[in-house]
Scaffold this motif. Structure first.
Motif, PDB file in Angstrom:
ATOM      1  N   ALA A 151       0.831  -1.209   0.000  1.00  0.00           N
ATOM      2  CA  ALA A 151       0.000   0.000   0.000  1.00  0.00           C
ATOM      3  C   ALA A 151       0.866   1.259   0.000  1.00  0.00           C
ATOM      4  CB  ALA A 151      -0.927  -0.015   1.208  1.00  0.00           C
ATOM      5  N   GLU A 152       1.890   1.275   0.851  1.00  0.00           N
ATOM      6  CA  GLU A 152       2.757   2.443   0.966  1.00  0.00           C
ATOM      7  C   GLU A 152       3.530   2.717  -0.319  1.00  0.00           C
ATOM      8  OE1 GLU A 152       5.025   1.302   4.366  1.00  0.00           O
ATOM      9  OE2 GLU A 152       3.862   2.583   5.730  1.00  0.00           O
ATOM     10  N   SER A 153       3.847   1.663  -1.076  1.00  0.00           N
ATOM     11  CA  SER A 153       4.659   1.835  -2.288  1.00  0.00           C
ATOM     12  C   SER A 153       3.966   2.703  -3.321  1.00  0.00           C
ATOM     13  CB  SER A 153       4.992   0.464  -2.891  1.00  0.00           C
ATOM     14  OG  SER A 153       3.815  -0.189  -3.355  1.00  0.00           O
ATOM     15  N   HIS A 154       2.638   2.852  -3.214  1.00  0.00           N
ATOM     16  CA  HIS A 154       1.898   3.686  -4.155  1.00  0.00           C
ATOM     17  C   HIS A 154       1.110   4.787  -3.441  1.00  0.00           C
ATOM     18  CE1 HIS A 154       3.044   1.171  -7.491  1.00  0.00           C
ATOM     19  NE2 HIS A 154       2.647   0.101  -6.841  1.00  0.00           N
ATOM     20  N   GLY A 155       1.618   5.197  -2.274  1.00  0.00           N
ATOM     21  CA  GLY A 155       1.071   6.352  -1.574  1.00  0.00           C
ATOM     22  C   GLY A 155      -0.265   6.144  -0.896  1.00  0.00           C
ATOM     23  N   LYS A 156      -0.619   4.884  -0.595  1.00  0.00           N
ATOM     24  CA  LYS A 156      -1.901   4.614   0.070  1.00  0.00           C
ATOM     25  C   LYS A 156      -1.689   4.510   1.574  1.00  0.00           C
ATOM     26  CE  LYS A 156      -3.919   2.138  -3.870  1.00  0.00           C
ATOM     27  NZ  LYS A 156      -2.842   2.426  -4.822  1.00  0.00           N
ATOM     28  N   ASN A 157      -2.732   4.852   2.326  1.00  0.00           N
ATOM     29  CA  ASN A 157      -2.669   4.764   3.786  1.00  0.00           C
ATOM     30  C   ASN A 157      -2.562   3.290   4.203  1.00  0.00           C
ATOM     31  OD1 ASN A 157      -3.047   4.811   6.550  1.00  0.00           O
ATOM     32  ND2 ASN A 157      -4.604   6.415   6.488  1.00  0.00           N
ATOM     33  N   PRO A 158      -1.462   2.873   4.837  1.00  0.00           N
ATOM     34  CA  PRO A 158      -1.278   1.455   5.167  1.00  0.00           C
ATOM     35  C   PRO A 158      -2.245   0.939   6.230  1.00  0.00           C
ATOM     36  CG  PRO A 158       0.462   2.764   6.154  1.00  0.00           C
ATOM     37  CD  PRO A 158      -0.320   3.688   5.277  1.00  0.00           C
ATOM     38  N   LYS A 159      -2.941   1.850   6.912  1.00  0.00           N
ATOM     39  CA  LYS A 159      -3.865   1.429   7.967  1.00  0.00           C
ATOM     40  C   LYS A 159      -4.930   0.491   7.421  1.00  0.00           C
ATOM     41  CE  LYS A 159      -7.048   4.340   9.240  1.00  0.00           C
ATOM     42  NZ  LYS A 159      -7.770   5.477   9.882  1.00  0.00           N
ATOM     43  N   TYR A 160      -5.426   0.774   6.234  1.00  0.00           N
ATOM     44  CA  TYR A 160      -6.502  -0.043   5.669  1.00  0.00           C
ATOM     45  C   TYR A 160      -5.976  -1.391   5.151  1.00  0.00           C
ATOM     46  CZ  TYR A 160      -8.864   4.426   6.008  1.00  0.00           C
ATOM     47  OH  TYR A 160      -9.395   5.610   6.494  1.00  0.00           O
TER      48      TYR A 160
END
Length: 443
Positions: A151-160
């Motif tokens: 998720a983080e590799s494409h700028g998404k919030n890793p919480k989800y």
């Protein structure tokens, strides 16, 4: 004259531009590769995805659209496919058409962008072991970290991403309070920026991406790849190995080489075919297995057992290194061996079968009376004869019948010397007598 020359140059440039226009359009449009990622994520799927991405790269594709419709699958396979997606030099669009659950969610998160149809879902990515229970803490921790990193590799919030794999995360606003896994609808994924847009179909997605004028190349797995996907499924692998070993076991109970042996060898042949097409089994694995099988057969003609042991070891080595995971293959082989042993016990105990192949290794001839063999002369002519005891019989001793001294055994009781005895039974060289009052009978 000067005007004519100028007009000629203008006309030449115009013609050149018109001739170059089609090629310029082709370069501008490029190709879009449409690759389906369907059903269970397993080793066979990896071979198809790898081939499709390689072809797209070689053809200079502009974009890869990965159409995802999967309930999940095996973690190791998902990780390998995830690397292919993440390392692609071409932009990868994940098009979730229906569902991207478990391993499917992980693969979608590795793409550059995610688009979903209105009814699609993504999430529920907790891993389970082979028995259907939650995996151990170490495996869970690793998988959660992998989901967050994707998720983080494409700028998404890793919480989800974490909530999709970890039940301890509390997100009641998305029907995922503590104790439940997160599964996002298309609208919810758009809200948390896990989706870049909602589209109805592939054509609408192409319009959204401004790729409508591009050539779309749809990739499909070949028949061999479809068969490989089926064969490399861990459940099918165990089944094939079990059938293969049991077929060879049945052959041991049958004279010559027949249907059980053919079925067994066919099962092993399918196993190696699927794993070779999937790219897991090299020719060295097949060679090890064939040499091992040949040595095992040679053991029937070469006594000692060493050749057979070496052959069996080579067969196991060939099978172990034919799969993607040595550990998984070891489990499958152990299960297959266990099933083969159970089958052998059933055949021997309940059906009274004997290992026919051992008839060549074990001497089974017996010198029995039924076959006409006797240990020495059977003195049946002494039956009923009367003799005298030369020595006491305690219970064995010596008697004399006529002029012949004979070793004899009393019926059970003690008989003194110089007593009359009658021969009542003859068992080969064993003469059994009983004390009697009859007179001596000449012979």
């Amino acid at each position: 004259m000067r005007k004519t020359k100028t007009f000629s140059w203008i006309l030449l440039c115009l013609i050149s531009f018109l001739l170059l226009l089609p090629s310029l359009s082709a370069v501008a449009s490029g190709k879009v590769y449409h690759i389906p990622l369907e059903n269970e994520v397993e080793d066979g799927l990896k071979a198809f995805i790898e081939r499709a991405f390689e072809e797209a790269t070689e053809e200079g594709a502009k974009t890869i659209i990965l159409e995802i419709h999967t309930p999940g699958g095996y973690v190791t396979s998902a990780q390998e496919i995830g690397k292919i997606i993440a390392n692609s030099p071409i932009e990868v669009i994940a098009f979730v058409n229906s569902k991207a659950l478990s391993a499917g969610a992980y693969l979608a998160l590795n793409a550059n962008k995610i688009y979903m149809v209105p009814s699609a879902t993504i999430g529920a990515a907790a891993i389970i072991d082979s028995t259907g229970n939650a995996a151990d803490e170490k495996s869970n921790s690793y998988w959660i970290a992998a989901m967050e990193a994707a998720a983080e590799s494409h700028g998404k919030n890793p919480k989800y991403a974490r909530a999709m794999a970890d039940k301890t995360v509390d997100l009641p606003e998305y029907r995922a309070p503590e104790g439940k896994l997160l599964t996002l609808s298309a609208q919810e994924a758009l809200e948390v920026k896990y989706s870049n847009g909602t589209v109805s179909n592939l054509d609408e997605l192409l319009e959204e991406l401004q790729l409508s004028n591009n050539e779309v190349v749809s990739m499909e797995p070949t028949i061999a790849e479809k068969l490989a996907r089926f064969i490399t499924n861990p459940m099918v692998v165990t089944l094939l190995l079990s059938i293969g070993l049991f077929g060879l076991v049945l052959e041991l109970f049958s004279p010559g080489f027949g249907i059980p042996g053919l079925i067994g060898l066919s099962s092993f042949g399918l196993f190696f075919f699927g794993h070779t097409v999937a790219g897991f089994a090299g020719y060295e694995s097949v060679l090890f297995f064939i040499i091992g099988l040949a040595l095992l057969i040679a053991e029937l003609f070469v006594p000692g057992g060493i050749v057979g042991i070496i052959g069996g070891a080579l067969m196991i080595i060939g099978l172990l290194f034919a799969g993607e995971s040595v550990v998984h293959m070891a489990y499958s082989i152990l299960i297959a061996v266990f099933i083969a042993i159970i089958g052998m016990v059933i055949l021997m105990k309940f059906f009274g079968k004997n290992l026919h192949v051992f008839n060549k290794l074990i001497l089974r001839d017996a010198t029995t009376t039924e076959e006409g063999y006797v240990s020495n002369v059977n003195r049946i002519e002494l039956l009923g004869k009367i003799g005298d005891t030369i020595t006491p019989l305690r219970p064995s001793g010596t008697i004399i019948v006529g002029n012949e001294r004979i070793d004899a055994v009393s019926e059970g009781s003690y008989i003194e010397a110089n007593k009359k005895v009658e021969v009542i039974q003859v068992e080969g060289s064993r003469i059994i007598v009983r004390e009697t009052k009859k007179g001596v009978e000449q012979i």
